[in-house]
Design an enzyme around this catalytic site. Structure first.
Site, PDB file in Angstrom:
ATOM      1  N   CYS A 258       3.776  -1.681  11.954  1.00  0.00           N
ATOM      2  CA  CYS A 258       2.738  -2.350  10.516  1.00  0.00           C
ATOM      3  C   CYS A 258       1.829  -2.309   9.974  1.00  0.00           C
ATOM      4  O   CYS A 258       0.666  -0.941  10.187  1.00  0.00           O
ATOM      5  CB  CYS A 258       3.530  -2.980   9.877  1.00  0.00           C
ATOM      6  SG  CYS A 258       2.456  -4.666   9.563  1.00  0.00           S
ATOM      7  N   HIS A 307       2.019  -7.846   6.070  1.00  0.00           N
ATOM      8  CA  HIS A 307       2.437  -7.035   5.991  1.00  0.00           C
ATOM      9  C   HIS A 307       1.623  -6.236   5.389  1.00  0.00           C
ATOM     10  O   HIS A 307       1.433  -6.733   4.604  1.00  0.00           O
ATOM     11  CB  HIS A 307       3.971  -6.919   5.309  1.00  0.00           C
ATOM     12  CG  HIS A 307       4.955  -5.368   5.650  1.00  0.00           C
ATOM     13  ND1 HIS A 307       5.053  -4.671   6.822  1.00  0.00           N
ATOM     14  CD2 HIS A 307       5.094  -4.655   4.070  1.00  0.00           C
ATOM     15  CE1 HIS A 307       5.439  -3.833   6.316  1.00  0.00           C
ATOM     16  NE2 HIS A 307       5.307  -3.431   5.210  1.00  0.00           N
ATOM     17  N   HIS A 319       5.082   2.853   4.806  1.00  0.00           N
ATOM     18  CA  HIS A 319       4.673   1.814   5.818  1.00  0.00           C
ATOM     19  C   HIS A 319       6.288   2.239   7.187  1.00  0.00           C
ATOM     20  O   HIS A 319       7.067   2.863   6.626  1.00  0.00           O
ATOM     21  CB  HIS A 319       5.184   0.172   4.804  1.00  0.00           C
ATOM     22  CG  HIS A 319       6.545   0.276   4.533  1.00  0.00           C
ATOM     23  ND1 HIS A 319       6.567  -1.066   4.203  1.00  0.00           N
ATOM     24  CD2 HIS A 319       7.434   1.165   3.874  1.00  0.00           C
ATOM     25  CE1 HIS A 319       8.134  -0.979   3.395  1.00  0.00           C
ATOM     26  NE2 HIS A 319       8.484   0.640   3.590  1.00  0.00           N
TER      27      HIS A 319
END
Length: 345
Positions: A258, A307, A319
């Site tokens: 990420c 994240h 993402h």
């Protein structure tokens, strides 16, 4: 600015990298994890356990990324200190040679004078306090001695700093290895659980993953403009990576975790941001409301800030979500991860 409607998907070779099955995607190539959504509360049994393992693996990945970044920085510090110490030692050796030459000359003429004994003393500071002895030294000798003392102190300090940095580096490398084993262990457990599922269950999971990818290709991003040209450039770079596989610890250009995706994308725009999601959470101007976000702003997710992705417009996030997934667009509301805040770089 032009519409942010999702561009034409990349080639078939890229978009089919990890769609065979979710299980195959976790096939532990010594890489694989860093940003999984929280388990769906509606899922039961094995699937819920797998989701939890993915989440734990992605959280450990961000810690691994942080340790790796620290290790790189510490290595640079150690190299710099060691180089400086080597140069300092060479200077000291030259000064010792000059002082030794003075001593040799005086010895041949009948003994070493107190002035030279001063230069050779293990405690020259104490001798320097004695003005009568200092008077016997030439200006050049005093200068050499003072320079020697200063450089000797600097050398000792640099060696001490290097030793401390080396210890920190060893500790960080130990942490790196520990996090790597933790990540691989979580993914191995997930693989083992996947292997217990029937062929029908595996096919259903694979279809769910493929459905998410198909939904990504149809995403309407609206027509919002980015807050800055650099954010627009970074977002455009990230959009070009749609369909690339999630791989833990990866920073592109062919695979990403990420924070690897976001840091790589900003690098393409000529902007350096921290490597980890936690550090990226404070890398720019904080935006607390989803409604105030612009395409290209970072989105920080999960309470532990483990994240990160790009706000893509129209309530969507771009993402690299989890092991077995591809870089894609998803609804923030349906991601299963709590939104913490946005960051405008």
């Amino acid at each position: 600015m032009a519409s942010h409607r999702r561009p034409k998907p990349p080639s078939q070779a890229r978009t089919t990298v990890l769609t065979a099955t979710a299980a195959a995607a976790v096939a532990l190539s010594a890489q694989s994890a860093s940003a999984d959504p929280l388990p769906d509360p509606n899922k039961k049994g094995v699937e819920a356990q797998i989701d939890r393992l993915y989440e734990e693996a992605t959280q450990a990945t961000e810690k691994y990324n942080g340790a790796k970044e620290r290790a790189g920085s510490l290595q640079k510090d150690v190299d710099s200190l060691q180089d400086a110490a080597a140069r300092k030692q060479a200077d000291l050796n030259g000064l010792r040679d000059r002082i030794g030459a003075i001593a040799a000359a005086q010895y041949r003429s009948g003994g070493i004078a107190p002035s030279v004994q001063l230069l050779l003393s293990s405690d020259p500071d104490a001798y320097l306090d004695q003005a009568s002895l200092v008077d016997q030294l030439s200006a050049r000798e005093v200068s050499d001695l003072q320079r020697f003392q200063s450089q000797q102190r600097d050398l000792l300090q640099q060696r001490s700093q290097a030793a401390t940095k080396l210890k920190d580096l060893r500790d960080t490398r130990t942490e790196l290895e520990s996090k790597k084993k933790e990540i691989q262990g979580k993914l191995a457990q997930a693989q083992k659980l996947l292997n217990t599922l029937s062929a029908k269950e595996k096919a259903r999971i694979a279809e769910e993953e493929e459905r998410a990818n198909r939904a990504s290709s149809r995403t309407d991003l609206g027509n919002e403009s980015s807050a800055s040209s650099r954010a627009a450039e970074a977002f455009a770079a990230a959009k070009s990576r749609v369909g690339m596989p999630y791989v833990w610890g990866a920073t592109g250009p062919g695979s990403f975790d990420c924070s690897g995706l976001t840091s790589w994308a900003f690098k393409q725009a000529g902007v350096s941001i921290p490597r980890t999601s936690q550090a990226q959470a404070s890398a720019g101007t904080r935006i607390n409301s989803l409604g105030d976000l612009k395409p290209g702003d970072l989105i920080i997710m999960r309470t532990d800030l483990s994240h990160v992705g790009f706000y893509a417009g129209n309530g969507q996030i771009l993402h690299s979500p989890k092991p077995g997934a591809q870089v894609r667009y998803e609804s923030i509301a349906r991601s299963g991860m709590p939104f913490m805040w946005g960051v405008r770089i």
